[in-house]
Design an enzyme around this catalytic site. Structure first.
Site, PDB file in Angstrom:
ATOM      1  N   VAL A  63       5.476  -0.350   2.654  1.00  0.00           N
ATOM      2  CA  VAL A  63       4.379  -0.545   3.595  1.00  0.00           C
ATOM      3  C   VAL A  63       3.400  -1.536   2.991  1.00  0.00           C
ATOM      4  O   VAL A  63       2.985  -1.396   1.845  1.00  0.00           O
ATOM      5  CB  VAL A  63       3.668   0.784   3.907  1.00  0.00           C
ATOM      6  CG1 VAL A  63       2.537   0.564   4.903  1.00  0.00           C
ATOM      7  CG2 VAL A  63       4.654   1.805   4.442  1.00  0.00           C
ATOM      8  N   LYS A 107       5.257   2.730  -0.960  1.00  0.00           N
ATOM      9  CA  LYS A 107       6.640   2.372  -1.244  1.00  0.00           C
ATOM     10  C   LYS A 107       7.476   3.637  -1.302  1.00  0.00           C
ATOM     11  O   LYS A 107       7.053   4.659  -1.819  1.00  0.00           O
ATOM     12  CB  LYS A 107       6.729   1.623  -2.571  1.00  0.00           C
ATOM     13  CG  LYS A 107       8.102   1.053  -2.888  1.00  0.00           C
ATOM     14  CD  LYS A 107       8.082   0.314  -4.221  1.00  0.00           C
ATOM     15  CE  LYS A 107       7.153  -0.885  -4.177  1.00  0.00           C
ATOM     16  NZ  LYS A 107       7.228  -1.670  -5.443  1.00  0.00           N
ATOM     17  N   GLY A 108       8.670   3.581  -0.721  1.00  0.00           N
ATOM     18  CA  GLY A 108       9.609   4.688  -0.762  1.00  0.00           C
ATOM     19  C   GLY A 108      11.002   4.179  -1.059  1.00  0.00           C
ATOM     20  O   GLY A 108      11.210   3.000  -1.353  1.00  0.00           O
ATOM     21  N   PHE A 154      13.586   3.827   0.972  1.00  0.00           N
ATOM     22  CA  PHE A 154      14.150   2.947   1.980  1.00  0.00           C
ATOM     23  C   PHE A 154      13.103   2.096   2.678  1.00  0.00           C
ATOM     24  O   PHE A 154      13.434   1.356   3.600  1.00  0.00           O
ATOM     25  CB  PHE A 154      14.902   3.767   3.031  1.00  0.00           C
ATOM     26  CG  PHE A 154      16.106   4.481   2.488  1.00  0.00           C
ATOM     27  CD1 PHE A 154      17.266   3.792   2.175  1.00  0.00           C
ATOM     28  CD2 PHE A 154      16.065   5.840   2.275  1.00  0.00           C
ATOM     29  CE1 PHE A 154      18.365   4.450   1.674  1.00  0.00           C
ATOM     30  CE2 PHE A 154      17.169   6.511   1.771  1.00  0.00           C
ATOM     31  CZ  PHE A 154      18.324   5.818   1.465  1.00  0.00           C
ATOM     32  N   ALA A 155      11.856   2.204   2.285  1.00  0.00           N
ATOM     33  CA  ALA A 155      10.817   1.482   3.026  1.00  0.00           C
ATOM     34  C   ALA A 155       9.684   1.079   2.109  1.00  0.00           C
ATOM     35  O   ALA A 155       9.480   1.655   1.036  1.00  0.00           O
ATOM     36  CB  ALA A 155      10.283   2.347   4.167  1.00  0.00           C
ATOM     37  N   LYS A 181       5.399  -1.951   8.176  1.00  0.00           N
ATOM     38  CA  LYS A 181       6.312  -1.042   7.486  1.00  0.00           C
ATOM     39  C   LYS A 181       7.725  -1.622   7.553  1.00  0.00           C
ATOM     40  O   LYS A 181       8.279  -1.802   8.645  1.00  0.00           O
ATOM     41  CB  LYS A 181       6.274   0.337   8.135  1.00  0.00           C
ATOM     42  CG  LYS A 181       7.148   1.387   7.480  1.00  0.00           C
ATOM     43  CD  LYS A 181       6.916   2.740   8.144  1.00  0.00           C
ATOM     44  CE  LYS A 181       7.718   3.836   7.473  1.00  0.00           C
ATOM     45  NZ  LYS A 181       7.465   5.149   8.109  1.00  0.00           N
ATOM     46  N   ILE A 205       0.820  -1.213   0.000  1.00  0.00           N
ATOM     47  CA  ILE A 205       0.000   0.000   0.000  1.00  0.00           C
ATOM     48  C   ILE A 205       0.852   1.261   0.000  1.00  0.00           C
ATOM     49  O   ILE A 205       0.321   2.372   0.034  1.00  0.00           O
ATOM     50  CB  ILE A 205      -0.966   0.024   1.201  1.00  0.00           C
ATOM     51  CG1 ILE A 205      -0.209  -0.166   2.506  1.00  0.00           C
ATOM     52  CG2 ILE A 205      -2.028  -1.053   1.046  1.00  0.00           C
ATOM     53  CD1 ILE A 205      -1.101  -0.123   3.742  1.00  0.00           C
ATOM     54  N   ASP A 242       5.179  17.686  11.178  1.00  0.00           N
ATOM     55  CA  ASP A 242       4.603  17.506   9.845  1.00  0.00           C
ATOM     56  C   ASP A 242       3.087  17.315   9.955  1.00  0.00           C
ATOM     57  O   ASP A 242       2.519  16.397   9.363  1.00  0.00           O
ATOM     58  CB  ASP A 242       5.243  16.325   9.129  1.00  0.00           C
ATOM     59  CG  ASP A 242       4.960  16.340   7.617  1.00  0.00           C
ATOM     60  OD1 ASP A 242       4.617  17.414   7.095  1.00  0.00           O
ATOM     61  OD2 ASP A 242       5.072  15.278   6.984  1.00  0.00           O
TER      62      ASP A 242
END
Length: 484
Positions: free
Chosen positions: A33, A27-28, A30-31, A48, A25, A136
């Site tokens: 989810v 995506k980055g 370095f990570a 995560k 659900i 944030d």
């Protein structure tokens, strides 16, 4: 780009600890989810996965999460460490986020906005009370459950602070306080107050108070502090907005002051007060009885929860307690599952160890804050539409990201229980911590009629449990979790 989970065929199951991983659900770099299902309780959770290259962000986020226990903050259940990844198992909020709600329905009336904003203020004030600043705050990071209960999320930029001021240039431009954009040292608690003012304004109007077609214009608007006040706003909420959006941070109120505001408490039985959490050592006897039926020992439960280990034992306890809270009086179905530490596993199952903060890998101190590897662009010369900047570096190392880098995770059909069938495989059935009927029969001994009854009972059960498909507000289908 890092992919935290290796590719698998659609029919091949993959696990981490006691969790069956479902669809991705988010995506980055370095990570990643993923939606997941807790095998013992069948509750849906969010997992995560963070690669060890993102270790500084990981330790920061986990440290803040472990310190928080508030009904309006997404809960951390368990932390698992493997050879090359860290896994955060967190609460799944099925209703989407506040931004989606505003885009779908438009701005809120003051009564509706007050009910939501009181919850947000309570959550953020609690963070400040615990010495943590969020940095944030925006509608994207405020999750909404089906009954409009909010959950504050995304603590990637959060930090534990004292009386010292911060200098990190981070956040989202529309919600950033003037002192951050001016590169001044700032009090993160006061910048959170400013961001809450922008959030309230957007809830009431549907737009942000400071707009422009590029970064420079937005910055100029924010530093001026001038914003339009629509005629339909009451005088009470106008006064509150002007207090929250005070340019001089020294004159900006604390959240303890905000809690006393007349508009925030209008029509309420009690004035909003700081949240007082129950001691972690007070175990729920019904939850511990359910865990004992799963094979957990009372001493291990007591030790894990009171010492806040966030291991397999504590994770199961927190998930069961959450399920009990969300579905009081309902039957919670659980099934024994062998511990990965004591049972053999297939090649498709990845087994991790509980995370121990005392065993943090040795890394250079400077790496704890360094997150930019390319030269930053000149922000003042940009003429494109204002975009979200998400950095966690000193002001000398600023990188501007595009809005495309902020993503929203959508839940597909598998997010509503797309794993294996659930109800027919339960090996024990407990209600309020009590067995329903002695020792359950094994699945192989069930008759076809028994399977049919269980299937119907499970379908009815899904309508009420937190891990079943939502029957309310079908337009809100997404879980918002920000990866690194």
């Amino acid at each position: 780009m890092f992919n935290a989970f290796a590719a698998h065929s659609a029919n091949k199951e993959r696990y981490i600890g006691d969790y069956l991983l479902l669809n991705t659900i988010g995506k980055g770099c370095f990570a990643e989810v993923r939606l997941a299902q807790h095998l013992l309780t069948r509750a849906q959770v969010v997992v995560k996965a963070i690669k060890r290259q993102g270790i500084s962000r990981f330790f920061q986020e986990v440290h803040c999460f472990k310190s928080l226990n508030h009904p309006n903050i997404t809960k951390l259940f368990e932390v698992i460490a493997t050879q090359d990844k860290f896994f955060l198992v967190m609460e799944h909020v099925s209703g989407g986020d506040l931004l989606e709600h505003l885009e779908k329905y438009g701005h809120m009336k003051e009564g509706e906005a007050r009910a939501v904003f009181r919850q947000v203020v309570s959550a953020v004030q609690y963070c400040h009370q615990r010495g943590i600043v969020h940095r944030d705050l925006k509608p994207d990071n405020i999750l909404v459950d089906s009954d409009m209960t909010i959950k504050l999320a995304d603590f990637g930029f959060s930090r534990e602070v004292s009386d010292d001021k911060q200098s990190t240039f981070c956040g989202t431009i529309y919600y950033s306080a003037p002192e951050i954009l001016q590169r001044h040292a700032y009090d993160g608690r006061k910048t959170d107050v400013w961001s809450l003012g922008v959030v309230l304004y957007r809830m009431l109007t549907g737009v942000v108070p400071f707009e422009g077609d590029n970064f420079v214009k937005v910055k100029r608007q924010i530093i001026s502090g001038h914003f339009n006040v629509p005629h339909f706003m009451s005088r009470e909420v106008q006064k509150l907005l002007r207090k929250l959006l005070t340019v001089n941070p020294n004159r900006r109120p604390t959240l303890e002051d905000v809690m006393k505001d007349p508009w925030l408490n209008k029509g309420q039985e009690q004035m909003l007060r700081p949240f007082s959490e129950l001691p972690w050592g007070d175990l729920d006897p019904q939850v511990t009885e359910m865990m004992q039926s799963l094979g957990f020992k009372q001493d291990n439960i007591q030790e894990s929860v009171t010492q806040r280990k966030f291991d397999r034992v504590m994770g199961t306890y927190l998930i069961l307690r959450m399920m009990k809270t969300k579905m009081p009086g309902r039957t919670i179905r659980v099934r024994p599952y062998p511990s990965p530490d004591t049972s053999s596993t297939s090649s498709s199952q990845e087994v991790g160890q509980p995370f121990d903060e005392t065993k943090e890998p040795s890394i250079p101190p400077n790496c704890l804050r360094l997150r930019v590897t390319t030269l930053p662009p000149n922000l003042e010369s940009m003429t494109t539409a204002p975009s979200e900047f998400r950095t966690d570096t000193p002001s000398t190392d600023l990188q501007l990201g595009s809005e495309g880098s902020s993503f929203t995770q959508s839940s597909s059909s598998s997010s509503s229980g797309g794993g294996a069938p659930v109800g027919a495989t339960y090996k024990s059935c407990l209600q309020a911590g009590q067995p329903e009927g002695g020792t359950p029969a094994s699945p192989s001994g069930h008759t076809q009629g028994r399977k049919g009854v269980l299937r119907k009972a499970f379908q009815f059960f899904l309508r009420f449990t937190c891990c079943g498909p939502s029957t309310k507000k079908k337009h809100l289908k997404r879980t918002k979790v920000k990866p690194v």
